[in-house]
Design a protein around this motif. Structure first.
Motif, mmCIF file in Angstrom:
data_model
loop_
_atom_site.group_PDB
_atom_site.id
_atom_site.type_symbol
_atom_site.label_atom_id
_atom_site.label_comp_id
_atom_site.label_asym_id
_atom_site.label_seq_id
_atom_site.Cartn_x
_atom_site.Cartn_y
_atom_site.Cartn_z
ATOM 1 N N ALA A 151 -33.931 17.639 15.231
ATOM 2 C CA ALA A 151 -34.137 18.709 15.376
ATOM 3 C C ALA A 151 -33.274 18.709 14.122
ATOM 4 O O ALA A 151 -33.060 19.815 13.146
ATOM 5 C CB ALA A 151 -32.559 18.808 16.184
ATOM 6 N N ASP A 152 -31.982 18.267 13.651
ATOM 7 C CA ASP A 152 -32.145 18.133 11.843
ATOM 8 C C ASP A 152 -32.604 18.078 10.771
ATOM 9 O O ASP A 152 -32.672 19.478 10.096
ATOM 10 C CB ASP A 152 -31.423 16.348 11.521
ATOM 11 C CG ASP A 152 -30.422 16.023 10.567
ATOM 12 O OD1 ASP A 152 -31.041 16.413 9.288
ATOM 13 O OD2 ASP A 152 -29.216 16.800 10.631
ATOM 14 N N ALA A 153 -34.120 17.101 10.774
ATOM 15 C CA ALA A 153 -35.459 17.025 10.097
ATOM 16 C C ALA A 153 -35.820 18.855 9.915
ATOM 17 O O ALA A 153 -36.494 19.272 8.664
ATOM 18 C CB ALA A 153 -36.354 16.233 10.598
ATOM 19 N N ALA A 154 -35.652 19.351 11.302
ATOM 20 C CA ALA A 154 -36.642 20.755 11.395
ATOM 21 C C ALA A 154 -35.638 21.689 10.889
ATOM 22 O O ALA A 154 -36.771 22.317 10.243
ATOM 23 C CB ALA A 154 -36.474 21.073 12.951
ATOM 24 N N ALA A 155 -34.552 21.359 11.339
ATOM 25 C CA ALA A 155 -33.532 22.403 10.248
ATOM 26 C C ALA A 155 -33.952 22.659 8.652
ATOM 27 O O ALA A 155 -33.674 23.069 8.272
ATOM 28 C CB ALA A 155 -32.531 21.930 10.896
ATOM 29 N N ARG A 156 -34.011 20.927 8.400
ATOM 30 C CA ARG A 156 -33.602 20.918 6.937
ATOM 31 C C ARG A 156 -34.989 21.995 5.861
ATOM 32 O O ARG A 156 -35.548 22.334 5.735
ATOM 33 C CB ARG A 156 -33.989 19.067 6.490
ATOM 34 C CG ARG A 156 -32.295 19.115 6.410
ATOM 35 C CD ARG A 156 -32.423 17.198 6.443
ATOM 36 N NE ARG A 156 -31.393 16.904 7.031
ATOM 37 C CZ ARG A 156 -29.630 17.075 6.145
ATOM 38 N NH1 ARG A 156 -29.718 17.173 5.225
ATOM 39 N NH2 ARG A 156 -28.397 16.498 6.709
ATOM 40 N N ARG A 157 -35.982 20.944 7.007
ATOM 41 C CA ARG A 157 -37.292 21.315 6.388
ATOM 42 C C ARG A 157 -37.603 23.169 6.642
ATOM 43 O O ARG A 157 -38.447 23.865 5.759
ATOM 44 C CB ARG A 157 -38.395 21.057 7.323
ATOM 45 C CG ARG A 157 -38.705 20.016 6.963
ATOM 46 C CD ARG A 157 -39.937 19.017 7.919
ATOM 47 N NE ARG A 157 -39.895 17.511 7.024
ATOM 48 C CZ ARG A 157 -39.614 16.628 7.636
ATOM 49 N NH1 ARG A 157 -39.692 16.930 9.644
ATOM 50 N NH2 ARG A 157 -40.047 14.602 7.961
ATOM 51 N N ALA A 158 -36.755 24.106 7.377
ATOM 52 C CA ALA A 158 -37.145 25.207 7.714
ATOM 53 C C ALA A 158 -36.305 25.709 6.560
ATOM 54 O O ALA A 158 -36.383 26.916 6.239
ATOM 55 C CB ALA A 158 -36.137 25.430 9.145
ATOM 56 N N GLY A 159 -34.918 25.075 5.531
ATOM 57 C CA GLY A 159 -34.753 25.666 4.368
ATOM 58 C C GLY A 159 -33.300 25.910 4.750
ATOM 59 O O GLY A 159 -31.672 26.401 4.271
ATOM 60 N N VAL A 160 -32.792 25.304 5.979
ATOM 61 C CA VAL A 160 -31.083 24.954 6.624
ATOM 62 C C VAL A 160 -30.046 24.373 5.242
ATOM 63 O O VAL A 160 -31.553 22.913 5.643
ATOM 64 C CB VAL A 160 -30.772 25.102 7.917
ATOM 65 C CG1 VAL A 160 -29.389 24.997 8.429
ATOM 66 C CG2 VAL A 160 -31.711 25.774 8.550
ATOM 67 N N ALA A 161 -29.424 24.856 5.320
ATOM 68 C CA ALA A 161 -28.514 23.974 4.550
ATOM 69 C C ALA A 161 -27.717 23.272 5.046
ATOM 70 O O ALA A 161 -27.093 23.377 5.328
ATOM 71 C CB ALA A 161 -27.696 24.576 2.861
ATOM 72 N N MET A 162 -27.625 21.772 5.339
ATOM 73 C CA MET A 162 -26.991 20.592 6.950
ATOM 74 C C MET A 162 -25.941 19.875 5.489
ATOM 75 O O MET A 162 -26.279 19.784 4.417
ATOM 76 C CB MET A 162 -27.875 19.676 6.850
ATOM 77 C CG MET A 162 -29.246 20.717 7.948
ATOM 78 S SD MET A 162 -28.467 21.531 9.098
ATOM 79 C CE MET A 162 -28.826 20.050 10.671
ATOM 80 N N GLU A 163 -24.793 19.653 6.103
ATOM 81 C CA GLU A 163 -24.170 18.759 6.248
ATOM 82 C C GLU A 163 -25.227 17.471 5.721
ATOM 83 O O GLU A 163 -25.700 16.865 6.250
ATOM 84 C CB GLU A 163 -23.011 19.071 6.938
ATOM 85 C CG GLU A 163 -22.892 19.597 7.294
ATOM 86 C CD GLU A 163 -20.872 19.896 7.858
ATOM 87 O OE1 GLU A 163 -21.065 18.758 8.235
ATOM 88 O OE2 GLU A 163 -20.259 20.863 8.255
ATOM 89 N N GLU A 164 -23.890 16.040 5.218
ATOM 90 C CA GLU A 164 -24.535 15.041 4.481
ATOM 91 C C GLU A 164 -24.896 14.844 6.102
ATOM 92 O O GLU A 164 -23.920 14.742 7.160
ATOM 93 C CB GLU A 164 -23.268 14.663 4.236
ATOM 94 C CG GLU A 164 -23.330 12.884 4.123
ATOM 95 C CD GLU A 164 -22.823 12.831 3.347
ATOM 96 O OE1 GLU A 164 -22.252 10.482 3.870
ATOM 97 O OE2 GLU A 164 -21.961 12.684 3.298
ATOM 98 N N HIS A 165 -25.881 13.934 6.354
ATOM 99 C CA HIS A 165 -26.013 13.589 7.317
ATOM 100 C C HIS A 165 -25.651 12.271 7.428
ATOM 101 O O HIS A 165 -25.323 11.677 6.852
ATOM 102 C CB HIS A 165 -28.214 12.531 7.273
ATOM 103 C CG HIS A 165 -29.080 12.320 8.028
ATOM 104 N ND1 HIS A 165 -29.300 12.888 9.351
ATOM 105 C CD2 HIS A 165 -29.007 11.212 8.043
ATOM 106 C CE1 HIS A 165 -29.207 12.555 10.361
ATOM 107 N NE2 HIS A 165 -29.648 11.144 9.498
#
Length: 189
Positions: A106-120
């Protein structure tokens, strides 16, 4: 909009947890904690924060792929703990490796969709029950939860949840959560 990916236990599991949490309300100092609302109890898999609406189609597509890549798994609510002196939670047991993998996807999906995620960070399965604004000894609450064993259920879907933060300024007001997407695990669309 403010979004996160989640697993939500079934209603009968939440009722069972509710009975255990009701007993915690009788412990000294419980009135000083901010208890989370039962309608919002969930396991956060990936917190996305504010997401531009233009990213939603790609996010939905990628979360669907993430869900299809994993099979359903068994889980149960189990024990309790705390993060520091501010957050009380109930844990999980069972398919924790599968849950971690779903969180990673889910984290990777969000990142690949362009969502600026917090530090992993490494995923730690927990369902938040209460928070404290003050420095509070949460050990008595975690100790009271230690023997808690919920009934097992099969996690069979990934949810995208929209978090609507309270805006009224009323004491005790909580966020409202609404489903913004759901995908079956291991199944084709």
């Amino acid at each position: 909009m403010r979004l996160f990916a989640a697993v939500v236990p079934p209603e009968e599991v939440l009722r069972e947890l509710g009975r255990a949490v009701d007993r915690l309300h009788g412990l000294p100092g419980a009135e000083g904690l901010r208890w989370t609302g039962r309608p919002g109890w969930h396991f956060t898999l990936a917190f996305m924060g504010e997401v531009d609406e233009a990213l939603l189609p790609e996010l939905h597509e990628r979360l669907g792929r993430a869900a299809r890549r994993g099979e359903g798994f068994r889980l149960r609510l189990h024990g309790g703990g705390h993060f520091g002196r501010r957050t009380l939670w109930v844990g999980a047991a069972g398919g924790l490796d599968a849950m971690r993998m779903l969180a990673e996807r889910a984290d990777a999906a969000a990142r690949r969709a362009g969502v600026a995620m917090e530090e992993h960070r490494r995923y730690h399965a927990h369902l938040t029950l209460a928070r404290s604004r003050a420095d509070t000894d949460l050990r008595p609450y975690a100790d009271a939860l230690a023997p808690f064993e919920g009934r097992p259920w099969t996690v069979n879907r990934l949810l995208l949840i929209r978090s609507n933060l309270p805006g009224g300024g009323r004491p005790g007001e909580r966020p409202r959560y609404e489903e913004a997407g759901t995908w079956p695990l291991g199944a084709a669309d």
